[in-house]
Design an enzyme around this catalytic site. Structure first.
Site, PDB file in Angstrom:
ATOM      1  N   GLU A   1     -18.969  -0.288 -48.909  1.00 30.68           N
ATOM      2  CA  GLU A   1     -18.563  -0.894 -50.007  1.00 30.68           C
ATOM      3  C   GLU A   1     -20.002  -1.587 -50.754  1.00 30.68           C
ATOM      4  O   GLU A   1     -20.282  -2.633 -50.366  1.00 30.68           O
ATOM      5  CB  GLU A   1     -17.335  -1.513 -50.270  1.00 30.68           C
ATOM      6  CG  GLU A   1     -16.923  -2.038 -51.652  1.00 30.68           C
ATOM      7  CD  GLU A   1     -15.601  -2.879 -51.423  1.00 30.68           C
ATOM      8  OE1 GLU A   1     -15.571  -3.898 -50.499  1.00 30.68           O
ATOM      9  OE2 GLU A   1     -14.632  -2.669 -52.138  1.00 30.68           O
TER      10      GLU A   1
ATOM     11  N   CYS B   1     -12.481  -2.975 -56.665  1.00 35.62           N
ATOM     12  CA  CYS B   1     -12.011  -2.673 -55.528  1.00 35.62           C
ATOM     13  C   CYS B   1     -11.694  -0.791 -55.754  1.00 35.62           C
ATOM     14  O   CYS B   1     -11.687  -0.259 -54.624  1.00 35.62           O
ATOM     15  CB  CYS B   1     -10.898  -3.477 -54.568  1.00 35.62           C
ATOM     16  SG  CYS B   1      -9.669  -3.521 -55.866  1.00 35.62           S
TER      17      CYS B   1
ATOM     18  N   VAL C   1     -12.833 -10.770 -43.903  1.00 32.48           N
ATOM     19  CA  VAL C   1     -12.196 -11.870 -43.984  1.00 32.48           C
ATOM     20  C   VAL C   1     -10.544 -11.576 -43.851  1.00 32.48           C
ATOM     21  O   VAL C   1      -9.636 -12.252 -43.164  1.00 32.48           O
ATOM     22  CB  VAL C   1     -12.417 -12.639 -45.194  1.00 32.48           C
ATOM     23  CG1 VAL C   1     -11.602 -13.732 -45.399  1.00 32.48           C
ATOM     24  CG2 VAL C   1     -14.047 -12.937 -45.475  1.00 32.48           C
ATOM     25  N   GLY C   2     -10.303 -10.367 -44.541  1.00 29.71           N
ATOM     26  CA  GLY C   2      -8.730  -9.992 -44.342  1.00 29.71           C
ATOM     27  C   GLY C   2      -8.621  -9.777 -42.792  1.00 29.71           C
ATOM     28  O   GLY C   2      -7.216 -10.249 -42.404  1.00 29.71           O
TER      29      GLY C   2
ATOM     30  N   LYS D   1      -5.248 -20.306 -53.967  1.00 25.45           N
ATOM     31  CA  LYS D   1      -6.863 -20.641 -53.757  1.00 25.45           C
ATOM     32  C   LYS D   1      -7.679 -19.564 -54.373  1.00 25.45           C
ATOM     33  O   LYS D   1      -7.911 -18.544 -54.150  1.00 25.45           O
ATOM     34  CB  LYS D   1      -7.184 -20.690 -52.270  1.00 25.45           C
ATOM     35  CG  LYS D   1      -8.740 -21.405 -52.340  1.00 25.45           C
ATOM     36  CD  LYS D   1      -9.278 -21.007 -50.953  1.00 25.45           C
ATOM     37  CE  LYS D   1     -10.150 -19.990 -50.942  1.00 25.45           C
ATOM     38  NZ  LYS D   1     -11.193 -20.164 -52.035  1.00 25.45           N
TER      39      LYS D   1
ATOM     40  N   GLU E   1      -4.955  -7.053 -49.596  1.00 29.46           N
ATOM     41  CA  GLU E   1      -5.876  -6.043 -50.484  1.00 29.46           C
ATOM     42  C   GLU E   1      -7.132  -6.179 -50.150  1.00 29.46           C
ATOM     43  O   GLU E   1      -7.699  -7.042 -50.582  1.00 29.46           O
ATOM     44  CB  GLU E   1      -5.296  -6.312 -52.012  1.00 29.46           C
ATOM     45  CG  GLU E   1      -4.006  -6.316 -52.416  1.00 29.46           C
ATOM     46  CD  GLU E   1      -3.371  -4.853 -52.441  1.00 29.46           C
ATOM     47  OE1 GLU E   1      -4.079  -3.878 -52.189  1.00 29.46           O
ATOM     48  OE2 GLU E   1      -2.184  -4.727 -52.625  1.00 29.46           O
TER      49      GLU E   1
ATOM     50  N   GLY F   1      -9.496  -9.575 -50.761  1.00 27.07           N
ATOM     51  CA  GLY F   1     -10.955 -10.086 -50.780  1.00 27.07           C
ATOM     52  C   GLY F   1     -11.496  -8.886 -49.752  1.00 27.07           C
ATOM     53  O   GLY F   1     -11.023  -7.642 -49.696  1.00 27.07           O
ATOM     54  N   SER F   2     -12.550  -9.131 -48.977  1.00 29.00           N
ATOM     55  CA  SER F   2     -12.980  -8.122 -48.148  1.00 29.00           C
ATOM     56  C   SER F   2     -12.379  -8.201 -46.994  1.00 29.00           C
ATOM     57  O   SER F   2     -11.544  -8.588 -46.435  1.00 29.00           O
ATOM     58  CB  SER F   2     -14.539  -8.924 -47.848  1.00 29.00           C
ATOM     59  OG  SER F   2     -14.515 -10.053 -46.858  1.00 29.00           O
ATOM     60  N   THR F   3     -12.567  -6.840 -46.456  1.00 29.91           N
ATOM     61  CA  THR F   3     -12.143  -6.323 -45.288  1.00 29.91           C
ATOM     62  C   THR F   3     -12.179  -7.206 -44.090  1.00 29.91           C
ATOM     63  O   THR F   3     -11.524  -7.682 -43.191  1.00 29.91           O
ATOM     64  CB  THR F   3     -12.229  -4.777 -45.009  1.00 29.91           C
ATOM     65  OG1 THR F   3     -11.918  -4.260 -46.073  1.00 29.91           O
ATOM     66  CG2 THR F   3     -11.711  -4.349 -43.731  1.00 29.91           C
TER      67      THR F   3
HETATM   68  P1  NAD Z   1     -14.158 -12.291 -49.535  1.00 26.39           P
HETATM   69  O1  NAD Z   1     -13.228 -11.939 -48.497  1.00 26.39           O
HETATM   70  O2  NAD Z   1     -15.588 -13.192 -49.463  1.00 26.39           O
HETATM   71  O3  NAD Z   1     -13.419 -13.811 -50.328  1.00 26.39           O
HETATM   72  C1  NAD Z   1     -11.964 -13.711 -50.880  1.00 26.39           C
HETATM   73  C2  NAD Z   1     -11.454 -15.207 -50.788  1.00 26.39           C
HETATM   74  O4  NAD Z   1     -11.149 -15.254 -49.367  1.00 26.39           O
HETATM   75  C3  NAD Z   1     -12.161 -16.070 -51.470  1.00 26.39           C
HETATM   76  O5  NAD Z   1     -11.133 -16.981 -52.362  1.00 26.39           O
HETATM   77  C4  NAD Z   1     -12.646 -16.814 -50.372  1.00 26.39           C
HETATM   78  O6  NAD Z   1     -13.082 -18.146 -50.447  1.00 26.39           O
HETATM   79  C5  NAD Z   1     -11.394 -16.604 -49.146  1.00 26.39           C
HETATM   80  N1  NAD Z   1     -12.013 -16.824 -47.859  1.00 26.39           N
HETATM   81  C6  NAD Z   1     -13.283 -16.606 -47.388  1.00 26.39           C
HETATM   82  N2  NAD Z   1     -13.109 -16.870 -46.218  1.00 26.39           N
HETATM   83  C7  NAD Z   1     -11.935 -17.277 -45.941  1.00 26.39           C
HETATM   84  C8  NAD Z   1     -11.531 -17.506 -44.461  1.00 26.39           C
HETATM   85  N3  NAD Z   1     -11.940 -17.637 -43.263  1.00 26.39           N
HETATM   86  N4  NAD Z   1     -10.110 -18.044 -44.390  1.00 26.39           N
HETATM   87  C9  NAD Z   1      -9.336 -17.911 -45.741  1.00 26.39           C
HETATM   88  N5  NAD Z   1      -9.769 -17.574 -46.680  1.00 26.39           N
HETATM   89  C10 NAD Z   1     -11.094 -17.151 -46.763  1.00 26.39           C
HETATM   90  O7  NAD Z   1     -14.117 -11.431 -50.833  1.00 26.39           O
HETATM   91  P2  NAD Z   1     -14.939 -11.561 -52.346  1.00 26.39           P
HETATM   92  O8  NAD Z   1     -16.423 -11.307 -52.147  1.00 26.39           O
HETATM   93  O9  NAD Z   1     -14.340 -12.790 -53.043  1.00 26.39           O
HETATM   94  O10 NAD Z   1     -14.307 -10.111 -52.976  1.00 26.39           O
HETATM   95  C11 NAD Z   1     -14.826  -9.045 -52.963  1.00 26.39           C
HETATM   96  C12 NAD Z   1     -13.778  -8.304 -51.701  1.00 26.39           C
HETATM   97  O11 NAD Z   1     -12.578  -8.187 -52.615  1.00 26.39           O
HETATM   98  C13 NAD Z   1     -14.483  -6.583 -51.958  1.00 26.39           C
HETATM   99  O12 NAD Z   1     -14.415  -6.134 -50.765  1.00 26.39           O
HETATM  100  C14 NAD Z   1     -13.245  -6.062 -52.668  1.00 26.39           C
HETATM  101  O13 NAD Z   1     -13.129  -4.769 -52.377  1.00 26.39           O
HETATM  102  C15 NAD Z   1     -12.068  -6.935 -52.266  1.00 26.39           C
HETATM  103  N6  NAD Z   1     -10.981  -6.603 -53.359  1.00 26.39           N
HETATM  104  C16 NAD Z   1     -10.006  -5.928 -53.115  1.00 26.39           C
HETATM  105  C17 NAD Z   1      -9.047  -5.762 -53.953  1.00 26.39           C
HETATM  106  C18 NAD Z   1      -7.670  -5.070 -53.612  1.00 26.39           C
HETATM  107  O14 NAD Z   1      -6.681  -5.040 -54.394  1.00 26.39           O
HETATM  108  N7  NAD Z   1      -7.715  -3.979 -52.730  1.00 26.39           N
HETATM  109  C19 NAD Z   1      -9.128  -6.301 -55.163  1.00 26.39           C
HETATM  110  C20 NAD Z   1     -10.225  -7.187 -55.509  1.00 26.39           C
HETATM  111  C21 NAD Z   1     -11.161  -7.121 -54.593  1.00 26.39           C
END
Ligand code: NAD
Length: 451
Positions: A354, A262, A210-211, A153, A228, A206-208
């Site tokens: 961040e 990130c 949502v993670g 996704k 990540e 993605g973001s901490t």
């Molecule tokens: P985000 O958490 O908003 O979204 C990431 C992904 O998760 C998207 O595809 C989104 O549609 C999906 N998502 C959102 N809500 C969800 C849910 N409830 N259940 C499942 N999936 C869901 O993050 P973003 O704004 O797209 O990315 C930016 C963040 O990603 C920053 O915090 C950045 O540091 C982090 N990031 C980390 C790394 C790493 O390797 N550590 C790499 C790149 C980005």
């Protein structure tokens, strides 16, 4: 429902993409499960060969993928080319894995004991918008190599290169259903990867915030998860460093991809005795960052990904912010933000959160212990740099900083052949490097009695 895709450099509509429903997501997962059973039965050499063909297809499409990323994400063309070529390299690297997923033979009494690395089944990969295709490949390439099927996704704003990779996989001869790209909302498609029991592992970048939610959701089924997440990495500059080099490279350690990285070294820590000199050197280095049209071969930094994100980054630099100096950026259409250097207090929001934009904060420090203490005073621990001519100190500080990826006298973070991931709230598990396929397997132990 459809999502409108906008070019960040001029705000114009590029295309629309259909968002998948829960039913479509379930159907994709069911197809993946079927394809996986066949895939796992193939000879390891055949799986490797197909991944090499996939790599070749990506190689032939580097220019096309790069151009697509420029339009969808606003990445400078030279960077986007690197990203597409990186996907090829990641696929090539892991194409050697199917034939090297060794088990072990363990000496025991009364028989023969061996272990097997069994594939998990269907793996769900959820990616962010900042490096759409590279981060996707860190999940799908080792997962496929280990005998799994993948549903991917992409992020809502940046699905185009992932969708194209899905087509290239089919052109290259990967079986139908084995690698599917399922665009849609995180709350629909992403959440379904978490709740659908056929998906045996979720790889989330993605973001901490949502993670954490995904980790909690996966706990329901004891589903495997790799995370990540965010970062607030430190670039520590000691007085004995090559200050000219440290200052000349510091902007690229944080402003690459417009700071939407990130691994961005968004806190620069400078030993107090050289702080003023470092700032004198940093100012022209920041002014020299070439911000502009992503299609221009000489551009080093493009726009931010979306208006919403631009507004968020702006909120970190109010009118009364401690701005030391700024670079330049185009005005007019598009989501532009000039590189910005702040000198906030250590406990300011800009120093802790961040920002994910081209904003860096600089702080003086007193000695090694102070530098390490402040570098570690963060809930994150993803990356970081150390500048010193003292090799012992370089090693000592690299060992002391609580972070997954450190570089001494450089800002390197990602190589496909070395492990990548975060300490603390920057993540869980590691991607890339020689062991990544193991994270997509279960270890099975088999004892054969010998009379
Ligand atoms: P985000 O958490 O908003 O979204 C990431 C992904 O998760 C998207 O595809 C989104 O549609 C999906 N998502 C959102 N809500 C969800 C849910 N409830 N259940 C499942 N999936 C869901 O993050 P973003 O704004 O797209 O990315 C930016 C963040 O990603 C920053 O915090 C950045 O540091 C982090 N990031 C980390 C790394 C790493 O390797 N550590 C790499 C790149 C980005």
């Amino acid at each position: 429902m459809t999502r409108t895709i906008v070019n960040p450099a001029d705000g114009k509509v590029v295309t629309t993409v259909e968002s998948s429903t829960i039913e479509q997501t379930d159907a994709a997962i069911a197809r993946a499960a079927e394809a996986q059973r066949e895939w796992a039965r193939l000879a390891p050499a055949d799986r490797g060969r197909m991944l090499r063909r996939f790599a070749d297809a990506v190689d032939g499409a580097v220019e096309e993928l790069a151009a697509l990323e420029v339009r969808n994400s606003g990445h400078p063309i030279t960077q986007a080319r690197w990203e597409a070529a990186h996907v090829r390299d990641v696929l090539e690297y892991y194409s050697a894995s199917p034939e090297r997923l060794f088990g072990r033979q363990i000496p025991v009494a009364g028989g023969l004991d061996v272990t097997f690395q069994e594939p998990l089944g269907v793996v769900g990969v959820i990616t962010p918008w900042n490096f759409p295709m590279t981060i996707a490949s860190w999940g799908f390439a080792p997962a496929l190599a280990a005998g799994n099927a993948v549903v991917l996704k992409p992020a809502d704003w940046t699905p185009l290169t992932s969708l194209r990779l899905g087509e290239l996989a089919l052109t290259a001869g990967l079986p139908e259903g084995l690698f599917q790209v399922v665009p849609g909302a995180g709350s629909v498609v992403g959440e379904r990867f978490v709740t659908n029991e056929t998906v045996r592992k979720v790889v989330f970048t993605g973001s901490t915030e949502v993670g954490k939610r995904i980790m909690a959701g996966c706990a329901e089924q004891v589903k495997r998860v790799t995370l990540e997440l965010g970062g607030k990495s430190a670039n520590i500059v000691f007085a004995d460093a090559d200050l000219e080099r440290a200052a000349a490279t510091a902007p690229y350690g944080v402003f690459e991809n417009a700071g939407q990285d990130c691994c961005a070294r968004s806190r620069i820590l400078v030993e107090r005795s050289v702080y003023d000199r470092f700032m004198e050197l940093l100012e022209p280095a920041v002014a020299n960052v070439r911000v502009g049209d992503p299609n221009d071969e000489s551009t080093e930094m493009g726009p931010l990904v979306a208006r919403e994100h631009l507004d968020r980054v702006r909120s970190f630099v109010p009118d009364d912010a401690d701005v030391a100096f700024r670079g330049s950026a185009p005005t007019g259409d598009g989501f532009w933000f000039a590189p910005t250097v702040l000198t906030p207090a250590r406990d300011a929001r800009t120093a802790r959160d961040e920002i994910f934009g081209p904003v860096v904060s600089v702080f003086p420090f007193d000695d090694e212990a102070d530098a390490v203490g402040f570098a570690n005073a963060s809930r994150f621990g993803l990356s970081g740099s150390i500048w010193t001519r003292d090799l012992s100190r370089g090693i000592r500080v690299a060992r002391a900083v609580e972070s997954g990826n450190l570089s001494v006298n450089s800002h390197s973070s990602v190589r496909y052949s070395t492990p990548f991931g975060g300490f603390k709230q920057s993540g869980l598990g590691r991607e890339l490097g020689p062991d990544a396929p193991l994270a997509f397997t279960e270890t099975k132990n088999v004892f054969l009695a010998v009379d």
